[in-house]
Design an enzyme around this catalytic site. Structure first.
Site, PDB file in Angstrom:
ATOM      1  N   LYS A 175      40.065  41.967  41.184  1.00  0.00           N
ATOM      2  CA  LYS A 175      39.043  41.915  42.178  1.00  0.00           C
ATOM      3  C   LYS A 175      39.638  40.861  43.028  1.00  0.00           C
ATOM      4  CE  LYS A 175      33.893  41.269  42.508  1.00  0.00           C
ATOM      5  NZ  LYS A 175      33.816  42.349  43.354  1.00  0.00           N
TER       6      LYS A 175
HETATM    7  N1  PPE Z   1      33.448  48.356  43.210  1.00  0.00           N
HETATM    8  C1  PPE Z   1      33.473  47.220  44.380  1.00  0.00           C
HETATM    9  C2  PPE Z   1      34.640  47.531  45.449  1.00  0.00           C
HETATM   10  C3  PPE Z   1      32.944  46.203  43.987  1.00  0.00           C
HETATM   11  O1  PPE Z   1      33.253  45.250  45.095  1.00  0.00           O
HETATM   12  C4  PPE Z   1      31.884  45.739  43.211  1.00  0.00           C
HETATM   13  C5  PPE Z   1      31.109  44.754  43.036  1.00  0.00           C
HETATM   14  C6  PPE Z   1      31.901  46.746  42.210  1.00  0.00           C
HETATM   15  C7  PPE Z   1      32.566  48.316  42.431  1.00  0.00           C
HETATM   16  C8  PPE Z   1      30.827  46.969  41.179  1.00  0.00           C
HETATM   17  O2  PPE Z   1      31.499  45.838  39.999  1.00  0.00           O
HETATM   18  P1  PPE Z   1      30.485  45.076  39.020  1.00  0.00           P
HETATM   19  O3  PPE Z   1      29.713  44.219  40.134  1.00  0.00           O
HETATM   20  O4  PPE Z   1      31.283  44.694  38.018  1.00  0.00           O
HETATM   21  O5  PPE Z   1      29.310  46.089  38.434  1.00  0.00           O
HETATM   22  N2  PPE Z   1      31.123  44.111  44.331  1.00  0.00           N
HETATM   23  C9  PPE Z   1      30.597  42.568  44.219  1.00  0.00           C
HETATM   24  C10 PPE Z   1      30.918  41.861  45.611  1.00  0.00           C
HETATM   25  C11 PPE Z   1      29.813  42.426  46.720  1.00  0.00           C
HETATM   26  C12 PPE Z   1      29.907  41.537  47.902  1.00  0.00           C
HETATM   27  O6  PPE Z   1      29.524  42.003  48.995  1.00  0.00           O
HETATM   28  O7  PPE Z   1      30.210  40.232  47.844  1.00  0.00           O
HETATM   29  C13 PPE Z   1      29.237  42.339  43.515  1.00  0.00           C
HETATM   30  O8  PPE Z   1      28.766  43.198  43.551  1.00  0.00           O
HETATM   31  O9  PPE Z   1      29.177  41.190  43.141  1.00  0.00           O
END
Ligand code: PPE
Length: 304
Positions: A158
């Site tokens: 990430k």
């Molecule tokens: N895909 C992406 C590209 C992504 O950024 C997130 C989280 C997810 C899937 C889902 O992952 P999880 O949170 O582990 O279920 N995105 C993070 C950042 C958002 C932002 O704008 O800053 C979040 O949800 O915290």
């Protein structure tokens, strides 16, 4: 504006919010190689609780490992920093942002000797795609930008810089009057949202993108476990955008987005144009779980 709190944890110390500053030549600020997490803490009958803290910290360390960044703290240190950050700021419900970045030192792409810095911030953050979105669903646009190829960016990490691609997609979607962008992968299959994973429901069975071009979402994992326990059929399998168009239900998942139903994609109504039965069932269990109301999933909560 972000909802300011009192303290931010920086490299082992709690500093005042306004003093949590870095030099303009901080390597990550210039070149985008930083790794981070997004975690939520929710109000429960037993006080505030962080959702799946261990898994988020684990993913943070995995992200750093992939990019050969050596975090000068242990996982336990970072977990403690996160709990402390919520506690000292007196937060009941918040979003938490641990961040590992390459600090000030040399410039240029190869700055192996620069310090690796760590910070943890927390603030109150409501629904990512709007309260109305969580309740009634959002309108999504397939982006003209594609998700990064697996050999240009490794999606298990990430990484700050990856979000340039997400921001391009999001700006385009919002500019066209939609709420969120959906990105396809380099082969044209559905990948994920700008900051969310995606699920579709057809004939009461669920499909979600396999772990190729997407972030391995922790909300995604939670939903998969809940669906299994509920006896709902679920497969990780790639699908095309037209399969999404004709699905009965669709929703996004993410820490920030939680479970947000999708009511329209590219001007095509999904199902009945409202959150469907399966989506609502999963939403209810998910929200009850994070609020400490489901004993079965109590191990996912870390109380402050
Ligand atoms: N895909 C992406 C590209 C992504 O950024 C997130 C989280 C997810 C899937 C889902 O992952 P999880 O949170 O582990 O279920 N995105 C993070 C950042 C958002 C932002 O704008 O800053 C979040 O949800 O915290």
């Amino acid at each position: 504006m972000v909802n300011k709190t009192e303290k931010i944890w920086m490299d082992g110390e709690l500093v005042d919010w306004d003093d949590a500053k870095v030099h303009v030549l901080t390597h990550t600020l210039q070149y985008g190689l930083g790794v981070f997490e997004g975690i939520r803490c929710y109000k429960t009958p037993k006080g505030p609780a962080i959702f799946r803290l261990r898994e988020h910290v684990h993913r943070l360390f995995d992200s750093a490992y992939i990019f050969q960044m050596e975090i000068p703290f242990s996982k336990q240190d970072v977990e403690k920093a996160i709990v402390d950050c919520v506690r000292v700021n007196g937060l009941q419900e918040c979003y938490i942002r641990p961040f590992v970045y390459i600090g000030y030192g040399a410039m240029g792409l190869y700055a192996k000797g620069n310090p690796i810095n760590v910070s943890v911030s927390a603030w109150e953050w409501g629904s990512y795609l709007g309260e109305d979105g969580v309740k009634n669903g959002i309108r999504v646009k397939t982006s003209s930008f594609i998700r990064n190829h697996v050999n240009s960016n490794m999606s298990r990490g990430k990484v700050s810089g990856y979000y340039v691609n997400s921001q391009l997609a999001k700006r385009e979607a919002i500019g066209l009057g939609f709420d969120e962008a959906l990105l396809l992968d380099t082969e044209g299959y559905v990948s994920e949202g700008a900051g969310e994973n995606i699920f579709i429901v057809r004939n009461a069975s669920i499909k979600t993108t396999p772990l190729t071009s997407i972030l391995e979402g922790i909300t995604r994992d939670s939903i998969m476990k809940i669906a299994k326990d509920e006896g709902i059929q679920l497969e990780e399998r790639r699908f095309t955008r037209d399969e999404l168009y004709i699905s009965d239900e669709a929703f996004f998942s993410g820490t920030a987005a939680e479970i947000t139903p999708i009511r329209e994609v590219d001007n095509r109504t999904i199902g009945i144009g409202k959150p469907g039965k399966v989506t609502q069932q999963l939403q209810k269990i998910f929200f009850d779980t994070v609020h400490g109301l489901v004993d079965k999933y109590s191990s996912w909560l870390t109380y402050i």
